[in-house]
Design a protein around this motif. Structure first.
Motif, PDB file in Angstrom:
ATOM      1  N   ALA A 177       0.809  -1.220   0.000  1.00 18.47           N
ATOM      2  CA  ALA A 177       0.000   0.000   0.000  1.00 18.47           C
ATOM      3  C   ALA A 177       0.841   1.269   0.000  1.00 18.47           C
ATOM      4  CB  ALA A 177      -0.949   0.011   1.204  1.00 18.47           C
ATOM      5  N   PHE A 178       2.168   1.146   0.126  1.00 20.82           N
ATOM      6  CA  PHE A 178       3.016   2.336   0.194  1.00 20.82           C
ATOM      7  C   PHE A 178       2.825   3.259  -1.014  1.00 20.82           C
ATOM      8  CE2 PHE A 178       6.503   0.184   3.006  1.00 20.82           C
ATOM      9  CZ  PHE A 178       5.619   0.152   4.063  1.00 20.82           C
ATOM     10  N   PRO A 179       2.803   2.733  -2.254  1.00 18.47           N
ATOM     11  CA  PRO A 179       2.616   3.637  -3.401  1.00 18.47           C
ATOM     12  C   PRO A 179       1.257   4.335  -3.383  1.00 18.47           C
ATOM     13  CG  PRO A 179       3.476   1.511  -4.120  1.00 18.47           C
ATOM     14  CD  PRO A 179       3.052   1.347  -2.699  1.00 18.47           C
ATOM     15  N   LEU A 180       0.243   3.672  -2.840  1.00 19.94           N
ATOM     16  CA  LEU A 180      -1.090   4.275  -2.775  1.00 19.94           C
ATOM     17  C   LEU A 180      -1.106   5.440  -1.793  1.00 19.94           C
ATOM     18  CD1 LEU A 180      -3.202   0.991  -2.635  1.00 19.94           C
ATOM     19  CD2 LEU A 180      -2.577   2.320  -4.653  1.00 19.94           C
ATOM     20  N   LEU A 181      -0.510   5.245  -0.627  1.00 24.62           N
ATOM     21  CA  LEU A 181      -0.428   6.316   0.362  1.00 24.62           C
ATOM     22  C   LEU A 181       0.396   7.478  -0.188  1.00 24.62           C
ATOM     23  CD1 LEU A 181      -0.879   7.487   3.174  1.00 24.62           C
ATOM     24  CD2 LEU A 181       1.053   6.097   3.995  1.00 24.62           C
ATOM     25  N   GLU A 182       1.511   7.168  -0.842  1.00 22.25           N
ATOM     26  CA  GLU A 182       2.339   8.233  -1.425  1.00 22.25           C
ATOM     27  C   GLU A 182       1.557   9.016  -2.480  1.00 22.25           C
ATOM     28  OE1 GLU A 182       6.639   8.849  -3.674  1.00 22.25           O
ATOM     29  OE2 GLU A 182       5.674   6.882  -3.699  1.00 22.25           O
TER      30      GLU A 182
END
Length: 249
Positions: A177-182
């Motif tokens: 989910a890191f790219p989504l949060l970024e």
């Protein structure tokens, strides 16, 4: 526009059982009346519980908000009329801000607590428990998807911010989910006057560093240490950062 992975819901998995939130939700008498928080016992996964990073962020906000929200942190130079909490879960942090607005500041500020759709009913229940229906609003927000008109920077000759303050506690926990949060953080700050972003985070795994390494291309990540319980939370590997967008439109 699709999300980076198409189905964020598939990425929402429960974390190991861990409940580090304190039971004193008056935070040593700094918040009266004390918060009332209903947890769902893990029914909705990791989001339906109180986590220590949320506790830290509440402590910081209460310590730095003597005259108005975060007045001591900004030296009185900035007021926050529209506050957005990402990954709110139970709504702990947003409700803390809402109670301050209702009982102390009366500045006309609005707080939006947001999460995936299945957590919105829990957020609404806690808003009712704390009787802050006027100050706090629950909304669905999926990381990585286009922002709603409530939160996206306003269009014009020059984009201006629609949100003044972004709060995030324990949002860095699932590597996929890191790219989504970024993406959501980038969208929120794509304006000439980006919102202040405060992110509380408990270090649990080595993979977490990948998120902070990645976002440093677009954000300065500054650790906040000037609050009374810094050492207490440091011993529990829990940190508070301000994210400052490097380049905007």
């Amino acid at each position: 526009m699709d999300t980076i992975f198409g189905g964020f819901e598939d990425l929402v998995v429960p974390r190991a059982t861990e409940h580090l939130g304190q039971t004193d939700l008056s935070f040593g008498g700094k918040l009266l009346p004390a918060l009332k928080i209903c947890e769902d016992g893990g029914e909705s996964g990791c989001g339906g519980k109180v986590w220590i990073a949320g506790e830290l962020l509440c402590e910081y906000i209460l310590e730095k908000s003597l005259h108005h929200l975060l007045s001591e942190a900004t030296h009185g130079r900035r007021q926050f009329k529209k506050v957005l909490e990402l990954g709110s879960g139970t709504g702990l942090v947003g409700l803390c801000v809402g109670l301050l607005e209702k009982n102390t500041f009366h500045d006309g500020s609005k707080v939006y607590v947001t999460d995936i759709d299945k957590l919105v009913p829990l957020l609404e229940r806690n808003i009712e428990l704390d009787k802050v229906q006027y100050e706090v609003l629950a909304r669905e927000l999926w990381w990585g998807e286009p922002l709603s008109v409530d939160f996206s920077p306003q269009e014009g000759d020059l984009q201006t911010n629609n949100v003044d303050l972004v709060l995030a506690a324990d949002c860095v926990y699932l590597e996929k989910a890191f790219p989504l949060l970024e993406r959501t953080l980038l969208d929120l700050t794509n304006c000439i006057s980006p919102p202040v972003i405060l992110m509380a985070y408990k270090k649990r795994r080595k993979a977490d560093k990948h998120f902070f390494s990645k976002i440093k291309r677009n954000f300065d990540v500054l650790e906040i240490t000037d609050f009374s319980k810094f050492d207490h939370y440091l011993k529990q590997r829990t940190h508070l950062f301000q994210l400052i967008r490097k380049h905007t439109v």
